[in-house]
Design an enzyme around this catalytic site. Structure first.
Site, PDB file in Angstrom:
ATOM      1  N   GLY A  19      -1.110   2.586  12.548  1.00 43.37           N
ATOM      2  CA  GLY A  19      -0.580   1.963  11.552  1.00 43.37           C
ATOM      3  C   GLY A  19      -1.302   2.353  10.332  1.00 43.37           C
TER       4      GLY A  19
ATOM      5  N   ASN B  57      -1.732   5.008  20.787  1.00 43.03           N
ATOM      6  CA  ASN B  57      -1.003   3.883  20.280  1.00 43.03           C
ATOM      7  C   ASN B  57       0.181   3.268  21.138  1.00 43.03           C
ATOM      8  OD1 ASN B  57      -0.701   1.963  17.885  1.00 43.03           O
ATOM      9  ND2 ASN B  57       1.464   3.164  17.430  1.00 43.03           N
TER      10      ASN B  57
ATOM     11  N   ALA C 167      -4.049   0.984   8.482  1.00 41.71           N
ATOM     12  CA  ALA C 167      -5.697   0.997   8.685  1.00 41.71           C
ATOM     13  C   ALA C 167      -6.238   2.315   9.522  1.00 41.71           C
ATOM     14  CB  ALA C 167      -6.328  -0.057   9.179  1.00 41.71           C
TER      15      ALA C 167
ATOM     16  N   THR D 149       2.906   2.527  20.400  1.00 41.74           N
ATOM     17  CA  THR D 149       4.395   3.680  20.098  1.00 41.74           C
ATOM     18  C   THR D 149       3.755   4.858  20.113  1.00 41.74           C
ATOM     19  OG1 THR D 149       5.188   1.651  18.823  1.00 41.74           O
ATOM     20  CG2 THR D 149       6.283   3.680  18.568  1.00 41.74           C
TER      21      THR D 149
ATOM     22  N   GLY E  32      -4.390   2.672  17.473  1.00 39.13           N
ATOM     23  CA  GLY E  32      -3.696   2.310  16.621  1.00 39.13           C
ATOM     24  C   GLY E  32      -3.235   3.616  15.802  1.00 39.13           C
TER      25      GLY E  32
ATOM     26  N   LYS F 177       0.939  -1.247  -0.019  1.00 39.64           N
ATOM     27  CA  LYS F 177      -0.078   0.089  -0.025  1.00 39.64           C
ATOM     28  C   LYS F 177       0.887   1.178   0.011  1.00 39.64           C
ATOM     29  CE  LYS F 177      -3.577  -2.357   2.698  1.00 39.64           C
ATOM     30  NZ  LYS F 177      -4.594  -2.022   3.919  1.00 39.64           N
TER      31      LYS F 177
HETATM   32  P1  NDP Z   1      -0.050  -2.139  10.888  1.00 37.00           P
HETATM   33  O1  NDP Z   1       0.864  -3.121  10.853  1.00 37.00           O
HETATM   34  O2  NDP Z   1      -0.021  -0.818   9.741  1.00 37.00           O
HETATM   35  O3  NDP Z   1      -0.616  -1.359  12.136  1.00 37.00           O
HETATM   36  C1  NDP Z   1      -0.502  -2.292  13.266  1.00 37.00           C
HETATM   37  C2  NDP Z   1      -1.257  -1.572  14.463  1.00 37.00           C
HETATM   38  O4  NDP Z   1      -1.500  -2.300  15.536  1.00 37.00           O
HETATM   39  C3  NDP Z   1      -0.185  -0.382  15.000  1.00 37.00           C
HETATM   40  O5  NDP Z   1      -0.845   0.817  15.640  1.00 37.00           O
HETATM   41  C4  NDP Z   1       0.397  -1.269  16.071  1.00 37.00           C
HETATM   42  O6  NDP Z   1       1.154  -0.529  17.123  1.00 37.00           O
HETATM   43  C5  NDP Z   1      -0.658  -2.181  16.743  1.00 37.00           C
HETATM   44  N1  NDP Z   1      -0.022  -3.266  17.352  1.00 37.00           N
HETATM   45  C6  NDP Z   1       0.359  -4.472  16.618  1.00 37.00           C
HETATM   46  N2  NDP Z   1       0.708  -5.471  17.564  1.00 37.00           N
HETATM   47  C7  NDP Z   1       0.610  -4.779  18.732  1.00 37.00           C
HETATM   48  C8  NDP Z   1       0.636  -5.347  20.155  1.00 37.00           C
HETATM   49  N3  NDP Z   1       1.040  -6.562  20.549  1.00 37.00           N
HETATM   50  N4  NDP Z   1       0.298  -4.545  21.229  1.00 37.00           N
HETATM   51  C9  NDP Z   1      -0.158  -3.172  20.883  1.00 37.00           C
HETATM   52  N5  NDP Z   1      -0.355  -2.550  19.592  1.00 37.00           N
HETATM   53  C10 NDP Z   1       0.031  -3.474  18.676  1.00 37.00           C
HETATM   54  O7  NDP Z   1      -1.317  -2.960  10.419  1.00 37.00           O
HETATM   55  P2  NDP Z   1      -2.903  -2.194   9.576  1.00 37.00           P
HETATM   56  O8  NDP Z   1      -2.926  -1.088  10.141  1.00 37.00           O
HETATM   57  O9  NDP Z   1      -2.558  -2.662   8.088  1.00 37.00           O
HETATM   58  O10 NDP Z   1      -3.832  -3.525   9.819  1.00 37.00           O
HETATM   59  C11 NDP Z   1      -4.480  -3.388  11.410  1.00 37.00           C
HETATM   60  C12 NDP Z   1      -5.545  -4.550  11.384  1.00 37.00           C
HETATM   61  O11 NDP Z   1      -6.528  -3.863  10.427  1.00 37.00           O
HETATM   62  C13 NDP Z   1      -5.241  -5.675  10.852  1.00 37.00           C
HETATM   63  O12 NDP Z   1      -5.843  -6.764  11.725  1.00 37.00           O
HETATM   64  C14 NDP Z   1      -5.939  -5.838   9.443  1.00 37.00           C
HETATM   65  O13 NDP Z   1      -6.449  -7.295   9.236  1.00 37.00           O
HETATM   66  C15 NDP Z   1      -7.109  -4.896   9.831  1.00 37.00           C
HETATM   67  N6  NDP Z   1      -7.779  -4.409   8.602  1.00 37.00           N
HETATM   68  C16 NDP Z   1      -9.274  -4.606   8.154  1.00 37.00           C
HETATM   69  C17 NDP Z   1      -9.614  -3.907   7.173  1.00 37.00           C
HETATM   70  C18 NDP Z   1     -11.068  -4.315   7.010  1.00 37.00           C
HETATM   71  O14 NDP Z   1     -11.672  -3.834   5.936  1.00 37.00           O
HETATM   72  N7  NDP Z   1     -11.950  -4.490   8.114  1.00 37.00           N
HETATM   73  C19 NDP Z   1      -8.837  -3.306   6.248  1.00 37.00           C
HETATM   74  C20 NDP Z   1      -7.390  -2.904   6.538  1.00 37.00           C
HETATM   75  C21 NDP Z   1      -6.976  -3.571   7.608  1.00 37.00           C
HETATM   76  P3  NDP Z   1       2.726  -0.123  16.997  1.00 37.00           P
HETATM   77  O15 NDP Z   1       2.673   1.328  15.947  1.00 37.00           O
HETATM   78  O16 NDP Z   1       3.050   0.330  18.414  1.00 37.00           O
HETATM   79  O17 NDP Z   1       3.326  -0.932  16.408  1.00 37.00           O
END
Ligand code: NDP
Length: 267
Positions: free
Chosen positions: A136, A158, A138, A160, A134, A73
């Site tokens: 990231g 978040n 999404a 981080t 969050g 993306k």
């Molecule tokens: P990213 O990797 O870009 O972001 C992940 C996010 O989750 C970050 O904010 C990260 O925090 C946080 N995170 C991950 N692990 C942990 C943990 N152990 N403890 C605390 N925070 C955590 O992923 P995406 O944004 O691309 O995807 C996120 C979710 O959204 C996925 O489950 C994906 O399947 C879902 N999604 C659903 C869609 C839908 O149509 N329903 C469309 C797109 C995505 P940090 O920054 O601190 O790492």
């Protein structure tokens, strides 16, 4: 799969890995509902081969466009010939139309899919206090869409905290009238009306809740991006606290239609 003839238009989803994607089935169901003669094929493309793949697709005259998902993306924004203002602000593209002259036009529809999914259940963001967990991919898309729907206040929490701060800064720059704040995920965000989980927490049964449990006591609506499982621990806790629980599936369902429109399959 639909019947393919010489007149069938081609569409694709580009991902790495590819085997888990469900988009072909979902898109074919939409094509069948609307009588569209199209087929959407999975294309397994590694990041290093993305640019050359895109160039090949430019020359394919019966190709309407493609969906880009993990991990493409971010890179896709720079490879397209033109991107929507929203995709530019978010810094990512998840759907690309191939125009008849071979130009590739990118859009980012995650956030629009999310807010339209809420709207389809009668949930309006106008004037509401929204907590977004969050920062990231999404979450970035959802933050901009929540801002565009007239939320009164947006709090981004978040793990981080620096990423939450950077996202808050970018949203503020585009929506100067909106009150946006950033927090670590352990901080108390205060009273919130709508809570959104846009982290990946909740995909595994032993994941902790993405927001402090106390937030659920005061919230009205708790929404998920996670689609599998349908009932995440957060949604179960939200229901138990008397909130309205909104699952991740409507976001995807809305997006499928928005993507079909962007690629010109649906008019
Ligand atoms: P990213 O990797 O870009 O972001 C992940 C996010 O989750 C970050 O904010 C990260 O925090 C946080 N995170 C991950 N692990 C942990 C943990 N152990 N403890 C605390 N925070 C955590 O992923 P995406 O944004 O691309 O995807 C996120 C979710 O959204 C996925 O489950 C994906 O399947 C879902 N999604 C659903 C869609 C839908 O149509 N329903 C469309 C797109 C995505 P940090 O920054 O601190 O790492």
């Amino acid at each position: 799969p639909p019947e393919v003839t010489g007149r069938t238009r081609l569409y694709a989803i580009l991902a790495d890995p590819i085997a888990h994607v469900k988009t072909p089935q979902t898109m074919h169901a939409l094509f069948a509902r609307h009588g569209i003669d199209g087929v959407l094929v999975p294309m397994h493309v590694a990041p290093d081969d993305l640019a050359v793949t895109l160039d090949g697709l430019r020359g394919l005259r019966n190709f309407g466009g493609f969906i880009a998902t993990v991990p493409h993306k971010g890179a896709m924004r720079d490879l397209c010939d033109e991107v929507s203002a929203e995709a530019e602000a978010i810094g990512a593209v998840n759907c690309v139309r191939r125009d008849p002259d071979g130009r590739m036009i990118g859009a980012m529809l995650d956030g629009t899919g999310f807010v339209e999914g809420l709207a389809s259940e009668g949930i309006d963001l106008d004037g509401r206090r929204v907590l977004l967990a969050g920062a990231g991919g999404a979450a970035s898309a959802i933050a901009f869409s929540v801002a565009s729907r007239g939320a009164a206040r947006l709090t981004i929490a978040n793990r981080t905290v620096e990423k939450a701060e950077r996202l808050a800064e970018r949203v503020r720059a585009h929506y100067p009238g909106l009150e946006v704040s950033a927090l670590g995920s352990d901080a108390d965000p205060g009273a919130q009306e709508i809570v959104v989980n846009a982290t990946s927490l909740g995909m595994r049964p032993d994941d902790p809740l993405p927001v402090p449990r106390s937030v659920l006591e005061r919230a009205e609506v708790v929404a998920e991006v996670i689609m599998d499982p349908v009932e995440t621990p957060l949604l179960a806790a939200a229901r138990a606290a008397g909130c309205r629980a909104h699952p991740g599936l409507p976001m995807l369902e809305r997006q499928i239609e928005l993507m079909a429109r962007h690629m010109g399959a649906l008019t």
